[in-house]
Design a protein around this motif. Structure first.
Motif, PDB file in Angstrom:
ATOM      1  N   ALA A  71       0.830  -1.207   0.000  1.00 32.99           N
ATOM      2  CA  ALA A  71       0.000   0.000   0.000  1.00 32.99           C
ATOM      3  C   ALA A  71       0.866   1.259   0.000  1.00 32.99           C
ATOM      4  CB  ALA A  71      -0.921  -0.019   1.215  1.00 32.99           C
ATOM      5  N   GLU A  72       1.935   1.259   0.791  1.00 31.79           N
ATOM      6  CA  GLU A  72       2.823   2.422   0.804  1.00 31.79           C
ATOM      7  C   GLU A  72       3.458   2.645  -0.568  1.00 31.79           C
ATOM      8  OE1 GLU A  72       5.577   1.619   3.840  1.00 31.79           O
ATOM      9  OE2 GLU A  72       4.162   1.916   5.505  1.00 31.79           O
ATOM     10  N   GLU A  73       3.881   1.554  -1.195  1.00 32.11           N
ATOM     11  CA  GLU A  73       4.484   1.669  -2.520  1.00 32.11           C
ATOM     12  C   GLU A  73       3.477   2.209  -3.529  1.00 32.11           C
ATOM     13  OE1 GLU A  73       7.350   1.489  -5.459  1.00 32.11           O
ATOM     14  OE2 GLU A  73       7.540   1.320  -3.269  1.00 32.11           O
ATOM     15  N   ARG A  74       2.236   1.773  -3.436  1.00 26.62           N
ATOM     16  CA  ARG A  74       1.199   2.241  -4.356  1.00 26.62           C
ATOM     17  C   ARG A  74       0.926   3.727  -4.154  1.00 26.62           C
ATOM     18  NH1 ARG A  74      -1.958  -1.567  -3.493  1.00 26.62           N
ATOM     19  NH2 ARG A  74      -3.176  -0.629  -1.805  1.00 26.62           N
ATOM     20  N   GLU A  75       0.862   4.162  -2.874  1.00 25.40           N
ATOM     21  CA  GLU A  75       0.636   5.579  -2.598  1.00 25.40           C
ATOM     22  C   GLU A  75       1.823   6.426  -3.069  1.00 25.40           C
ATOM     23  OE1 GLU A  75      -0.113   5.825   1.510  1.00 25.40           O
ATOM     24  OE2 GLU A  75      -2.092   4.849   1.408  1.00 25.40           O
ATOM     25  N   ARG A  76       3.047   5.887  -2.916  1.00 29.50           N
ATOM     26  CA  ARG A  76       4.224   6.633  -3.372  1.00 29.50           C
ATOM     27  C   ARG A  76       4.186   6.832  -4.878  1.00 29.50           C
ATOM     28  NH1 ARG A  76       8.856   5.639  -5.622  1.00 29.50           N
ATOM     29  NH2 ARG A  76       8.454   3.393  -5.660  1.00 29.50           N
ATOM     30  N   ARG A  77       3.808   5.769  -5.611  1.00 30.05           N
ATOM     31  CA  ARG A  77       3.720   5.900  -7.069  1.00 30.05           C
ATOM     32  C   ARG A  77       2.640   6.895  -7.467  1.00 30.05           C
ATOM     33  NH1 ARG A  77       4.339   0.137  -7.031  1.00 30.05           N
ATOM     34  NH2 ARG A  77       2.102  -0.060  -7.397  1.00 30.05           N
ATOM     35  N   ARG A  79       1.661   9.517  -5.757  1.00 36.42           N
ATOM     36  CA  ARG A  79       2.157  10.884  -5.520  1.00 36.42           C
ATOM     37  C   ARG A  79       3.137  11.300  -6.611  1.00 36.42           C
ATOM     38  NH1 ARG A  79       2.193   9.192   0.010  1.00 36.42           N
ATOM     39  NH2 ARG A  79       4.385   8.605  -0.167  1.00 36.42           N
ATOM     40  N   GLU A  80       4.015  10.367  -7.013  1.00 38.65           N
ATOM     41  CA  GLU A  80       4.956  10.699  -8.091  1.00 38.65           C
ATOM     42  C   GLU A  80       4.216  10.990  -9.391  1.00 38.65           C
ATOM     43  OE1 GLU A  80       7.609   7.458  -8.302  1.00 38.65           O
ATOM     44  OE2 GLU A  80       8.760   7.995  -6.486  1.00 38.65           O
ATOM     45  N   ASP A  81       3.180  10.200  -9.678  1.00 41.90           N
ATOM     46  CA  ASP A  81       2.406  10.441 -10.895  1.00 41.90           C
ATOM     47  C   ASP A  81       1.727  11.802 -10.854  1.00 41.90           C
ATOM     48  OD1 ASP A  81       3.213   7.989 -11.748  1.00 41.90           O
ATOM     49  OD2 ASP A  81       1.345   6.938 -11.204  1.00 41.90           O
ATOM     50  N   SER A  82       1.225  12.175  -9.655  1.00 43.04           N
ATOM     51  CA  SER A  82       0.537  13.478  -9.567  1.00 43.04           C
ATOM     52  C   SER A  82       1.512  14.636  -9.780  1.00 43.04           C
ATOM     53  CB  SER A  82      -0.153  13.617  -8.203  1.00 43.04           C
ATOM     54  OG  SER A  82       0.806  13.608  -7.159  1.00 43.04           O
ATOM     55  N   ARG A  83       2.788  14.478  -9.306  1.00 40.27           N
ATOM     56  CA  ARG A  83       3.774  15.533  -9.528  1.00 40.27           C
ATOM     57  C   ARG A  83       4.121  15.647 -11.012  1.00 40.27           C
ATOM     58  NH1 ARG A  83       6.428  12.977  -5.050  1.00 40.27           N
ATOM     59  NH2 ARG A  83       5.949  14.022  -3.074  1.00 40.27           N
ATOM     60  N   VAL A  84       4.234  14.505 -11.670  1.00 45.06           N
ATOM     61  CA  VAL A  84       4.542  14.510 -13.098  1.00 45.06           C
ATOM     62  C   VAL A  84       3.455  15.225 -13.877  1.00 45.06           C
ATOM     63  CG1 VAL A  84       4.824  13.038 -15.121  1.00 45.06           C
ATOM     64  CG2 VAL A  84       5.958  12.461 -12.975  1.00 45.06           C
ATOM     65  N   ASP A  85       2.205  15.084 -13.420  1.00 43.44           N
ATOM     66  CA  ASP A  85       1.086  15.731 -14.109  1.00 43.44           C
ATOM     67  C   ASP A  85       1.013  17.223 -13.815  1.00 43.44           C
ATOM     68  OD1 ASP A  85       0.426  13.332 -15.136  1.00 43.44           O
ATOM     69  OD2 ASP A  85      -1.120  12.855 -13.622  1.00 43.44           O
ATOM     70  N   GLY A  86       1.914  17.735 -12.959  1.00 46.72           N
ATOM     71  CA  GLY A  86       1.914  19.167 -12.662  1.00 46.72           C
ATOM     72  C   GLY A  86       0.957  19.575 -11.584  1.00 46.72           C
ATOM     73  N   GLN A  88       0.114  20.637  -8.140  1.00 42.10           N
ATOM     74  CA  GLN A  88       0.877  21.163  -7.023  1.00 42.10           C
ATOM     75  C   GLN A  88       0.159  21.000  -5.699  1.00 42.10           C
ATOM     76  OE1 GLN A  88       3.927  22.216  -7.517  1.00 42.10           O
ATOM     77  NE2 GLN A  88       3.668  21.765  -9.690  1.00 42.10           N
ATOM     78  N   ILE A  89      -1.029  20.452  -5.701  1.00 37.19           N
ATOM     79  CA  ILE A  89      -1.789  20.302  -4.463  1.00 37.19           C
ATOM     80  C   ILE A  89      -1.343  19.014  -3.776  1.00 37.19           C
ATOM     81  CG2 ILE A  89      -4.084  20.050  -3.462  1.00 37.19           C
ATOM     82  CD1 ILE A  89      -5.175  21.552  -5.871  1.00 37.19           C
ATOM     83  N   THR A  90      -0.951  19.123  -2.526  1.00 36.18           N
ATOM     84  CA  THR A  90      -0.520  17.952  -1.769  1.00 36.18           C
ATOM     85  C   THR A  90      -1.724  17.057  -1.501  1.00 36.18           C
ATOM     86  OG1 THR A  90       1.192  19.244  -0.704  1.00 36.18           O
ATOM     87  CG2 THR A  90       0.584  17.139   0.334  1.00 36.18           C
ATOM     88  N   GLN A  91      -1.615  15.821  -1.898  1.00 35.99           N
ATOM     89  CA  GLN A  91      -2.723  14.880  -1.708  1.00 35.99           C
ATOM     90  C   GLN A  91      -2.588  14.209  -0.352  1.00 35.99           C
ATOM     91  OE1 GLN A  91      -2.993  12.176  -4.896  1.00 35.99           O
ATOM     92  NE2 GLN A  91      -3.477  13.709  -6.422  1.00 35.99           N
ATOM     93  N   VAL A  92      -3.685  14.215   0.360  1.00 34.34           N
ATOM     94  CA  VAL A  92      -3.706  13.571   1.663  1.00 34.34           C
ATOM     95  C   VAL A  92      -4.163  12.124   1.483  1.00 34.34           C
ATOM     96  CG1 VAL A  92      -4.685  13.627   3.985  1.00 34.34           C
ATOM     97  CG2 VAL A  92      -4.262  15.772   2.768  1.00 34.34           C
ATOM     98  N   PRO A  93      -3.423  11.186   1.986  1.00 35.05           N
ATOM     99  CA  PRO A  93      -3.853   9.775   1.840  1.00 35.05           C
ATOM    100  C   PRO A  93      -5.228   9.570   2.444  1.00 35.05           C
ATOM    101  CG  PRO A  93      -1.603   9.925   2.698  1.00 35.05           C
ATOM    102  CD  PRO A  93      -2.147  11.287   2.715  1.00 35.05           C
ATOM    103  N   GLN A  94      -6.024   8.823   1.713  1.00 37.32           N
ATOM    104  CA  GLN A  94      -7.374   8.520   2.165  1.00 37.32           C
ATOM    105  C   GLN A  94      -7.361   7.201   2.920  1.00 37.32           C
ATOM    106  OE1 GLN A  94      -9.995  10.649   1.656  1.00 37.32           O
ATOM    107  NE2 GLN A  94      -8.399  12.016   0.870  1.00 37.32           N
ATOM    108  N   PHE A  95      -7.720   7.276   4.187  1.00 40.69           N
ATOM    109  CA  PHE A  95      -7.770   6.068   5.014  1.00 40.69           C
ATOM    110  C   PHE A  95      -9.179   5.535   5.022  1.00 40.69           C
ATOM    111  CE2 PHE A  95      -4.116   8.342   6.648  1.00 40.69           C
ATOM    112  CZ  PHE A  95      -3.168   7.334   6.727  1.00 40.69           C
ATOM    113  N   ARG A  96      -9.251   4.238   5.034  1.00 43.56           N
ATOM    114  CA  ARG A  96     -10.561   3.606   5.121  1.00 43.56           C
ATOM    115  C   ARG A  96     -11.119   3.727   6.529  1.00 43.56           C
ATOM    116  NH1 ARG A  96      -8.469  -1.669   2.157  1.00 43.56           N
ATOM    117  NH2 ARG A  96      -6.556  -0.746   2.903  1.00 43.56           N
ATOM    118  N   ASP A  97     -12.424   3.562   6.626  1.00 43.19           N
ATOM    119  CA  ASP A  97     -13.039   3.573   7.950  1.00 43.19           C
ATOM    120  C   ASP A  97     -12.442   2.464   8.781  1.00 43.19           C
ATOM    121  OD1 ASP A  97     -14.645   5.627   7.257  1.00 43.19           O
ATOM    122  OD2 ASP A  97     -16.388   4.394   6.714  1.00 43.19           O
ATOM    123  N   GLY A  98     -12.135   2.832   9.996  1.00 43.40           N
ATOM    124  CA  GLY A  98     -11.649   1.788  10.902  1.00 43.40           C
ATOM    125  C   GLY A  98     -10.158   1.796  11.097  1.00 43.40           C
TER     126      GLY A  98
END
Length: 1136
Positions: A71-77, A79-86, A88-98
């Protein structure tokens, strides 16, 4: 249960997919007691299961950790993809309920602390918005599936199948240090306004730390003192001052440690008591809490009769007894009190699969095995109650804490036990050590499943399962409950804790227990047998087996078992040196719903018997039980080729056998007795049925003529067995023995004038003459079951039983023998209950009754239940006999029919069974033409295992060479074989047997003789042997001549007490018929009188030294060459 993305995902070489869990085992039924299939749990077995749980926990933690990294690796990828797309808004990881959990950890980040923070930061802490947010946060804290967690798994967590909901859940054994009452919920909700238990003040840890530093400082100070004063004054002063400083230092360290431990325990009790007092004081204003239920529990806790907890104390006592270390001989629980301090419920929450849920009810997991195979009632109809109605599933977290303080009065208010350990010295001494056990803490979570039905009392089954082993803390105080708790014995307390854990582990998921509330409230007794039917199996023969021995042959025998259970249930006789053995043996295996739900296979395994090494597998066959049940009440002949074990490859050879599944015969309504006068008087007036009260629109009143409901099934307690089906399943349960005591046989000392001759007081648990009772079940003089020993008690509580197949209940005798377990002497018979099943079941198929113990050296009354259900098959008369008896042989003659192959002549005759050999010498033989007639008295030959045994008539003798004079190498010229399964009990008959000659008569005599035998064995029929034979059923004095194991010796003793001594007295009463009692007859009478005195514990048997010497002499004789029985005896079932 949801799983991670993709079934083939891999991380670092390991899969992130959770393996499929097996179904939960069948739920145990309350009140069944222990048996051979459900033995008494032990601490040793619990430790093994703990090791398995640790392996499961490690495997689960590894998978969870891999998924977290994924899951960490997926979230890291991402974030990298979002930076490549330009972006600039920092994405907050979405946690599931619980992902947030309500926990009371070491950092005290609990609900109570959070509430305090809210009040500090919020000017209006009780505003609606904040209150709603706080409640929603707590209610949603556990709306998650355990396998969806991406955080690191907690230590000890493991995946199991929940027997209540059928889902997969994550559980861990409870631990007071990190107990969380909000887990292991999957989709439940619960409102906790305060953390439980309340957080520990930070100052406590600081104070305990100061105490530890004080201990270290005292040790350091004494070390400095020792260095200062120990040296320079001689060796004696050095030794004395060293010892003095060491003792003082040890005493100081121990005292400070005891104070520290006591303070920590007292703080824990205060924390628990704070939560209890807060809940009791403020429960009315707080909605959605469980304090109202705790108030109800507290109200009824002190009103409960302590005798209701006898079964719990009995379970703990049995576990401790089976797990004792070597230097402790016995243990018993002499007192049990629940006190006035009750258990508390900390949370209740609903579980999935409730009415209204999508897909309700998900009951496929309830019908484990084949859903088409159901239990049947007494009328033979399918029982649907177990699946009928609605279910309510919920989860309860509970806790218990002893009250603060350690005064005598406070101790009595807590849950407590008084246990006596009996220390032994080489089995010679018994030193009782009383230990006061106080339960300090209990933490646990239990899941419950309640079945609601439309008929009163509206509740049927309650199934419960513990979510992990509850945490239990106890303290042990030696000698008396009045002593201060300064000697908390760690060994005893840990041993008792492990015993409790071993017992509760039997109720932890995936295991469960079911209580039939409907039967308990209605007072109905469980009277039917657990077995739903039988497998009748005839092993005919084998062909083309592989040779396992160096000579190219095998010594095969067949073992029958249920494959998953594994324990051998039947073993055929061994046939030596044969690759095509012919057995023709018939046996019966009982079948219960446990085997059906577990999807068992019936396994037939062929083994090669080896004398000096482990037996070799020749091959096996496995058939699903469900397949065999498809054609009930029919015998089916099969030919199955053998398979291997591990790789299931084909093996040489095949097995020819016949199998039939036979159901229990329904009881007949016409055999149900009417109510007695008392039953009719106490019976309520019959209520009108639903059809009687039914009104149609055109009706003006209820129609009383609509009595179209079917009659209720026959009552097993009022309906006798159908005599059409005499063979069936017999259930024997020994519940308990009341007022069990030994006879006081010692003479009165001193002035006896005016004194009572014998003690008539009620037995006391404090007496020095306490028995250690256990029970043995004898069916037709064969021991089939032995209970565990209940040490030093006058009211042993067994609740143990077994089920066996009986061939003809109308001709079956059952004896329940209660013995006293003695050290270094034979166990005497305290009393016997002897019944004939034809009398027991004269009016009912299930009987529970109190029977007086007779014919022993003790007194008491045994509470025993008998139940019998016939099966739908009728065995021929010769197959409905006893397995033990005496063979009577007379009038033996031989007529030759092929004189070219065998020329008749006067020769010897040997009559051989597996237990005894009788020889008629050549001089007793008379040649009459082509016939030989032997002049003989009647031969009486004791027999065990009659349905696997034969009697062989050996005619003549040959071979042997120079050693033939002493019997070495002598072989018969011809033989005739009679298998005793062909005889009918107690009927004298003339039998005609073919007489054979052949190259290998030693092998031929082991096989059943038929057309199959002729295909692979060379022999010729040369004549016919005629004899008058009778099989006298049961034991008699002839069996005493044999070398017997303990089980057969005990059966012989029971027979002697009930029948043998009386029969011997009747015979000796005729010694004077001729007017003279000769020397031999007088000696027999004296011997019989002495034996009778010893069996009753009188005469020299009153002296312990005499009894011990006789016991040791018997042990020496059993260990001498030739002291053991010639035949292998069956293993006696036991729950220990």
């Amino acid at each position: 249960m949801s799983q991670s993305n993709g079934t083939d995902a891999k991380t670092n070489g390991g899969t992130t997919e959770f393996p499929e869990l097996p179904p939960a085992p069948p739920s145990r039924v309350f009140g069944q007691g222990y048996s051979a299939s459900h033995p008494v749990p032990t601490v040793q077995s619990y430790k093994l299961s703990q090791a398995e749980h640790e392996q499961e926990s490690k495997a689960y933690a590894e998978i969870v950790e891999r998924r977290a990294r994924e899951a960490e690796e997926r979230e890291r990828r991402e974030r990298e993809d979002s930076r490549v797309d330009g972006n600039q808004i920092t994405q907050v990881p979405q946690f599931r309920d619980g992902d947030k959990q309500v926990k009371a950890g070491a950092d005290e980040e609990t609900n109570a602390v959070k509430n305090q923070k809210d009040k500090k930061n919020d000017p209006q802490p009780n505003s609606g918005a904040n209150e709603k947010a706080r409640m929603m946060e707590q209610m949603n804290a556990n709306k998650m599936k355990p396998t969806d967690r991406i955080a690191k798994a907690e230590k000890g967590q493991r995946r199991v199948r929940d027997p209540v909901t059928g889902a997969e859940i994550i559980v861990k054994d409870a631990d007071p240090k990190d107990f969380d009452s909000t887990t292991p919920a999957t989709m439940g909700t619960n409102v906790l306004f305060h953390a439980f238990p309340p957080p520990q003040p930070p100052s406590v840890d600081a104070m305990l730390g100061k105490l530890r530093m004080l201990g270290l400082g005292a040790a350091g100070g004494l070390f400095v003192v020792w260095v200062s004063v120990a040296f320079g004054n001689g060796i004696i002063s050095f030794v004395w001052r060293s010892i003095l400083c060491g003792v003082v230092g040890f005493a100081l360290m121990t005292g400070i440690s005891i104070v520290e431990r006591g303070l920590a325990k007292e703080v824990e009790r205060v924390r628990q008591d704070m939560g209890r007092q807060r809940g009791e004081a403020f429960s009315p204003p707080i909605p959605e809490s469980v304090e109202w239920l705790n108030g109800l529990i507290k109200l009824i806790w002190g009103l409960v009769d302590p005798s209701l907890f006898i079964s719990v104390a009995d379970m703990v006592e049995d576990i401790l007894q089976q797990s004792l270390p070597g230097f402790v001989d016995a243990v018993r629980i002499t007192d049990l009190g629940q006190g006035s301090n009750p258990l508390r419920i900390t949370s209740i929450r609903a579980l999935p699969d409730q009415p209204g849920d999508e897909g309700y009810p998900k009951s496929d997991w309830i019908d484990q095995g084949n859903p088409e195979i159901k239990s049947k009632d007494t009328a033979g109809k399918d029982i649907m109650e177990d699946e009928a109605g609605d279910y309510y599933n919920f989860e309860v977290a509970f806790s218990y804490a002893a009250l603060p303080g350690q005064g005598n009065q406070l101790r009595a208010k807590n849950i407590h036990l008084l246990i006596e350990f009996f220390l032994g010295l080489y089995d010679w001494l018994h030193i009782p050590i009383p230990i006061w056990i106080q339960v300090e803490q209990i933490y646990g979570v239990v899941r419950l499943r309640v079945q609601f039905i439309p008929e009163p009392p509206f509740v049927r089954n309650l199934t419960f399962a513990l979510c992990g082993v509850p945490a239990v803390e106890v303290s042990a105080i030696p000698m008396s409950n009045k002593l201060p708790n300064v000697l908390d014995l760690p060994f005893v307390s840990s041993f008792v804790k492990m015993g409790i854990a071993a017992g509760t582990a039997e109720l932890a998921v995936p295991k469960s227990m079911t209580i039939n509330i409907q039967e308990m409230l209605s007072g109905a007794a469980v009277g039917d047998t657990r077995a739903i039917g039988i497998f009748l199996i005839t092993i005919h023969h084998c062909e083309g087996l592989s040779g396992q021995d160096n000579n190219g042959l095998s010594d095969p025998y067949v073992v029958l078992a249920y494959a998953k259970f594994g324990k051998p249930l039947y073993s055929s006789r061994i046939i030596l040196g044969d690759l095509n053995p012919v057995f023709e043996e018939t046996c019966v295996l009982l079948l219960t719903m446990d085997e059906v739900k577990a999807k068992e296979d019936l396994a037939a395994m062929l083994w090669d018997s080896d004398k000096m090494s482990a037996d070799d597998l020749v091959g096996r066959i496995q058939i699903p039980v469900e397949e065999l049940m498809k054609k009930p009440n029919t015998m089916i002949r099969r030919e199955d080729h053998l398979m291997g074990f591990e790789d299931a490859d084909d093996m040489p050879g095949k097995l020819v056998w016949s199998i039939g599944y036979f159901e229990k015969a329904p009881l007949l309504k016409e055999l149900e007795r009417g109510p007695t006068v008392d039953e009719a008087a106490s019976a309520p007036a019959p209520t009108k049925t639903a059809p009687e009260m039914e009104m149609m629109p055109q009706d003006s009143a209820p129609n009383p003529a609509k009595k179209d409901l079917p009659p209720p099934p026959p009552d097993v307690q009022k309906t006798k067995p159908d005599p059409k089906w005499p063979s069936g399943v017999l259930s024997i349960i020994l519940h308990q023995v009341n007022n069990l005591e030994r006879q006081n046989l010692s003479g009165a000392s001193g002035d006896r004038e005016g004194e009572a001759g014998q003690d008539t007081d009620e037995p006391s648990e404090q007496s020095d003459n306490l028995p250690s009772g256990y029970g043995e079940f004898l069916v037709n003089d064969d021991m089939v079951y032995k209970t565990r020993v209940k040490q030093y008690t006058t009211n042993p509580y067994f609740e143990a039983g077994t089920e066996v197949f009986v061939r003809d209940f109308e001709n079956t005798v059952v004896r329940v023998v209660i013995r006293d377990s003695r050290l270094r002497e034979a166990d005497p018979i305290l009393g016997i209950v002897s019944v004939r099943l034809s009398e027991v079941f004269s009016e009912a198929s299930s009987v529970s009754q109190v029977y007086a113990l007779t014919e022993g050296v003790g007194f008491g009354k045994a509470n025993i239940s008998f139940a019998f259900r016939g099966v739908q098959t009728v065995l021929p008369p010769n197959m409905r006999g006893w397995d033990t008896g005496t063979l009577e042989v007379s009038d033996v003659s031989f007529a030759a029919k092929n004189t070219e192959l065998f020329e008749p002549k006067a020769t010897r005759l040997r009559v051989v069974t597996s237990e005894k050999v009788e020889t008629l010498p050549k001089k007793e033989a008379e040649l009459q033409g082509n016939s030989i007639v032997w002049d003989m008295d009647m031969l009486r030959m004791p027999v065990y295992s009659r349905y696997q045994s034969s009697v062989v008539f050996e005619i003549g003798k040959g071979g042997g060479g120079a050693l033939s004079a002493i019997g070495v190498g002598v072989k018969p010229d011809a033989i005739a074989v009679l298998w005793m399964q062909d005889l009918t009990d107690d009927v004298e008959q003339e039998v005609r047997l073919p007489v054979f000659i052949g190259k290998n008569l030693e092998n031929l005599r082991q096989n059943a003789i038929n057309d199959q035998t002729r295909k692979f064995h060379e022999f010729e029929v040369v004549g016919e042997l005629t004899a008058r034979i009778k099989l006298d059923s049961g034991l008699d004095e002839d069996h005493e001549q044999l070398n017997q194991s303990q089980s057969r010796r005990h059966a012989q003793e029971a027979y002697d007490h009930i029948e043998g001594e009386a029969e011997l007295a009747r015979k000796q009463a005729h010694y004077d018929d001729d007017g003279v009692i000769d020397k031999k007859e007088k000696k027999d009478m004296e011997r019989a009188h002495k034996r009778q005195l010893e069996s009753r514990g009188r005469g020299p048997a009153q002296v312990k030294a005499y009894r011990s010497a006789k016991w040791m002499l018997k042990g020496v004789k059993d260990r001498l060459p030739g002291g053991k029985s010639k035949t292998r005896e069956p293993t006696i079932q036991t729950e220990a």
